[in-house]
Design an enzyme around this catalytic site. Structure first.
Site, PDB file in Angstrom:
ATOM      1  N   GLN A   1       0.843  -1.197   0.000  1.00 42.65           N
ATOM      2  CA  GLN A   1       0.000   0.000   0.000  1.00 42.65           C
ATOM      3  C   GLN A   1       0.878   1.247   0.000  1.00 42.65           C
ATOM      4  O   GLN A   1       0.379   2.360  -0.098  1.00 42.65           O
ATOM      5  CB  GLN A   1      -0.878   0.037   1.258  1.00 42.65           C
ATOM      6  N   ASN A   2       2.179   1.046   0.141  1.00 42.45           N
ATOM      7  CA  ASN A   2       3.069   2.197   0.290  1.00 42.45           C
ATOM      8  C   ASN A   2       3.368   2.849  -1.051  1.00 42.45           C
ATOM      9  O   ASN A   2       3.536   2.162  -2.059  1.00 42.45           O
ATOM     10  CB  ASN A   2       4.375   1.768   0.963  1.00 42.45           C
ATOM     11  N   VAL A   3       3.478   4.156  -1.021  1.00 40.06           N
ATOM     12  CA  VAL A   3       3.781   4.899  -2.249  1.00 40.06           C
ATOM     13  C   VAL A   3       5.226   5.387  -2.228  1.00 40.06           C
ATOM     14  O   VAL A   3       5.641   6.138  -3.105  1.00 40.06           O
ATOM     15  CB  VAL A   3       2.807   6.100  -2.412  1.00 40.06           C
ATOM     16  N   ASP A   4       6.001   4.932  -1.219  1.00 39.69           N
ATOM     17  CA  ASP A   4       7.347   5.492  -1.019  1.00 39.69           C
ATOM     18  C   ASP A   4       8.427   4.894  -1.916  1.00 39.69           C
ATOM     19  O   ASP A   4       9.551   5.405  -1.966  1.00 39.69           O
ATOM     20  CB  ASP A   4       7.767   5.378   0.459  1.00 39.69           C
TER      21      ASP A   4
ATOM     22  N   HIS B   1      -1.399   1.576  -4.308  1.00 37.68           N
ATOM     23  CA  HIS B   1      -1.777   2.984  -4.153  1.00 37.68           C
ATOM     24  C   HIS B   1      -0.896   3.943  -4.945  1.00 37.68           C
ATOM     25  O   HIS B   1      -0.897   5.143  -4.683  1.00 37.68           O
ATOM     26  CB  HIS B   1      -1.792   3.355  -2.660  1.00 37.68           C
TER      27      HIS B   1
ATOM     28  N   CYS C   1      -0.391  22.992 -17.409  1.00 42.27           N
ATOM     29  CA  CYS C   1      -0.277  23.172 -18.858  1.00 42.27           C
ATOM     30  C   CYS C   1      -0.378  24.660 -19.159  1.00 42.27           C
ATOM     31  O   CYS C   1      -1.325  25.334 -18.709  1.00 42.27           O
ATOM     32  CB  CYS C   1      -1.386  22.399 -19.569  1.00 42.27           C
TER      33      CYS C   1
ATOM     34  N   CYS D   1      -3.983  25.223 -21.442  1.00 41.16           N
ATOM     35  CA  CYS D   1      -5.346  25.025 -20.912  1.00 41.16           C
ATOM     36  C   CYS D   1      -5.405  25.068 -19.386  1.00 41.16           C
ATOM     37  O   CYS D   1      -6.490  25.059 -18.808  1.00 41.16           O
ATOM     38  CB  CYS D   1      -5.924  23.718 -21.422  1.00 41.16           C
TER      39      CYS D   1
HETATM   40  N1  APR Z   1       6.925  -2.566  11.871  1.00 36.05           N
HETATM   41  C1  APR Z   1       5.695  -3.057  11.565  1.00 36.05           C
HETATM   42  N2  APR Z   1       4.559  -2.364  11.753  1.00 36.05           N
HETATM   43  C2  APR Z   1       4.648  -1.137  12.286  1.00 36.05           C
HETATM   44  C3  APR Z   1       5.889  -0.565  12.645  1.00 36.05           C
HETATM   45  C4  APR Z   1       7.060  -1.333  12.412  1.00 36.05           C
HETATM   46  N3  APR Z   1       8.265  -0.862  12.721  1.00 36.05           N
HETATM   47  N4  APR Z   1       5.653   0.686  13.143  1.00 36.05           N
HETATM   48  C5  APR Z   1       4.325   0.883  13.093  1.00 36.05           C
HETATM   49  N5  APR Z   1       3.708  -0.212  12.578  1.00 36.05           N
HETATM   50  C6  APR Z   1       2.288  -0.419  12.310  1.00 36.05           C
HETATM   51  C7  APR Z   1       1.341   0.363  13.190  1.00 36.05           C
HETATM   52  O1  APR Z   1       1.119  -0.330  14.404  1.00 36.05           O
HETATM   53  C8  APR Z   1       0.096   0.433  12.307  1.00 36.05           C
HETATM   54  O2  APR Z   1      -0.721  -0.708  12.504  1.00 36.05           O
HETATM   55  O3  APR Z   1       2.039   0.068  11.010  1.00 36.05           O
HETATM   56  C9  APR Z   1       0.656   0.398  10.893  1.00 36.05           C
HETATM   57  C10 APR Z   1       0.536   1.699  10.125  1.00 36.05           C
HETATM   58  O4  APR Z   1      -0.806   1.986   9.916  1.00 36.05           O
HETATM   59  P1  APR Z   1      -1.287   3.198   8.968  1.00 36.05           P
HETATM   60  O5  APR Z   1      -0.512   4.421   9.288  1.00 36.05           O
HETATM   61  O6  APR Z   1      -2.765   3.239   9.066  1.00 36.05           O
HETATM   62  O7  APR Z   1      -0.802   2.743   7.518  1.00 36.05           O
HETATM   63  P2  APR Z   1      -1.481   1.794   6.457  1.00 36.05           P
HETATM   64  O8  APR Z   1      -2.160   0.643   7.097  1.00 36.05           O
HETATM   65  O9  APR Z   1      -0.436   1.509   5.430  1.00 36.05           O
HETATM   66  O10 APR Z   1      -2.559   2.740   5.804  1.00 36.05           O
HETATM   67  C11 APR Z   1      -3.267   2.238   4.706  1.00 36.05           C
HETATM   68  O11 APR Z   1      -4.301   4.287   4.226  1.00 36.05           O
HETATM   69  O12 APR Z   1      -4.134   6.496   4.304  1.00 36.05           O
HETATM   70  C12 APR Z   1      -4.152   5.430   3.450  1.00 36.05           C
HETATM   71  O13 APR Z   1      -3.271   5.191   1.298  1.00 36.05           O
HETATM   72  C13 APR Z   1      -2.888   5.300   2.644  1.00 36.05           C
HETATM   73  O14 APR Z   1      -1.696   3.309   2.052  1.00 36.05           O
HETATM   74  C14 APR Z   1      -2.287   4.013   3.128  1.00 36.05           C
HETATM   75  C15 APR Z   1      -3.503   3.287   3.673  1.00 36.05           C
END
Ligand code: APR
Length: 242
Positions: free
Chosen positions: A101-104, A119, A148, A151
């Site tokens: 789900q990461n965009v990084d 994503h 642009c 437009c």
């Molecule tokens: N290792 C593993 N898990 C971790 C760590 C770590 N070091 N640090 C934090 N976490 C966990 C947290 O406990 C939490 O459950 O990572 C999770 C991060 O949750 P979110 O910030 O909600 O991220 P995510 O689940 O990827 O969000 C989903 O939501 O906002 C949208 O598009 C965005 O892709 C994103 C999606």
């Protein structure tokens, strides 16, 4: 049940899938999505910034938020968890499907092949409205965001915003992997955003599903095993010996 048990499942799995979320990159120094609102941004929720309506209403503001996140990513690197996944995939071609789900872009930078980026990718832009001939005839004019010259069509980050469809081909490939895998590791996601979280539930219904997260998540109830630990701490232990 324990780490040793999950390690055994990894060794036995003919098809392994891994679904990652923001916690995957936490140990690289990327704030998780729901923790990213620091300083100036503290009063905004992601759901208020990452939408088409927000972008159209407060274009420069939302553009600046993405610019801040892009800037932060320049200073970070993949961690031991990203590397363990990439090394496993290279040792076992075709056995692992990595869905994020990461965009990084950190999985890709670690060398993971064929990442299913549900994503999108924050490093890239695309046109906000369907591009006309003028949009592509010349480079966009600089600005917050670039546009642009003819437009006025705007560039926007190539990420999936709330309320938008995921790329169909990517989602289909991820769903197929969730159904076909013997084991899915679900790493660093709160499990609150669908359809991504649904992939973990599908995997749990067809095979085994293991959550790797230091904190409780919404997917713990569906997991066969919950491992309380971090991505960079546990993934090398789970994957390096197979
Ligand atoms: N290792 C593993 N898990 C971790 C760590 C770590 N070091 N640090 C934090 N976490 C966990 C947290 O406990 C939490 O459950 O990572 C999770 C991060 O949750 P979110 O910030 O909600 O991220 P995510 O689940 O990827 O969000 C989903 O939501 O906002 C949208 O598009 C965005 O892709 C994103 C999606």
């Amino acid at each position: 049940m324990s780490l040793a048990q999950v390690r055994e499942w990894v060794g036995a799995a003919r098809r392994l899938a891994v679904l990652t979320g923001a916690g995957m990159s936490a140990e690289s120094g990327v704030p998780t999505f729901r923790d990213a609102q620091t300083g100036l941004w503290a009063k905004f929720r992601p759901e208020e910034l990452a939408t088409e309506n927000a972008f159209r209403a407060n274009t420069a503001h939302v553009w600046d938020w993405y610019a801040m996140r892009r800037e932060k990513l320049k200073g970070v690197a993949p961690n031991a968890g990203h590397r363990a996944l990439a090394e496993f995939a290279l040792r076992h071609p075709g056995r692992l499907t990595l869905i994020t789900q990461n965009v990084d872009g950190l999985h890709q930078r670690a060398g993971s092949p064929d990442v299913l980026a549900l994503h999108g990718n924050i490093a890239q832009d695309k046109w906000l409205d369907a591009p006309r001939r003028c949009c592509t005839a010349q480079p966009p004019v600089d600005g917050r965001p670039p546009r642009c010259a003819v437009c006025g069509n705007l560039r926007r980050p190539a990420v999936v915003w709330f309320g938008e469809m995921l790329p169909v081909d990517v989602l289909e490939a991820a769903e197929a992997a969730a159904q076909a895998c013997d084991l899915m590791l679900v790493v660093g996601t709160s499990g609150v955003v669908y359809p991504a979280a649904g992939l973990a539930r599908t995997a749990a219904a067809h095979g085994r599903m293991v959550v790797v997260n230091p904190e409780p998540s919404d997917l713990d109830d569906a997991a066969h095993v919950v491992l309380r630990g971090t991505a960079a701490g546990l993934l090398p232990q789970l994957l390096a010996h197979t």
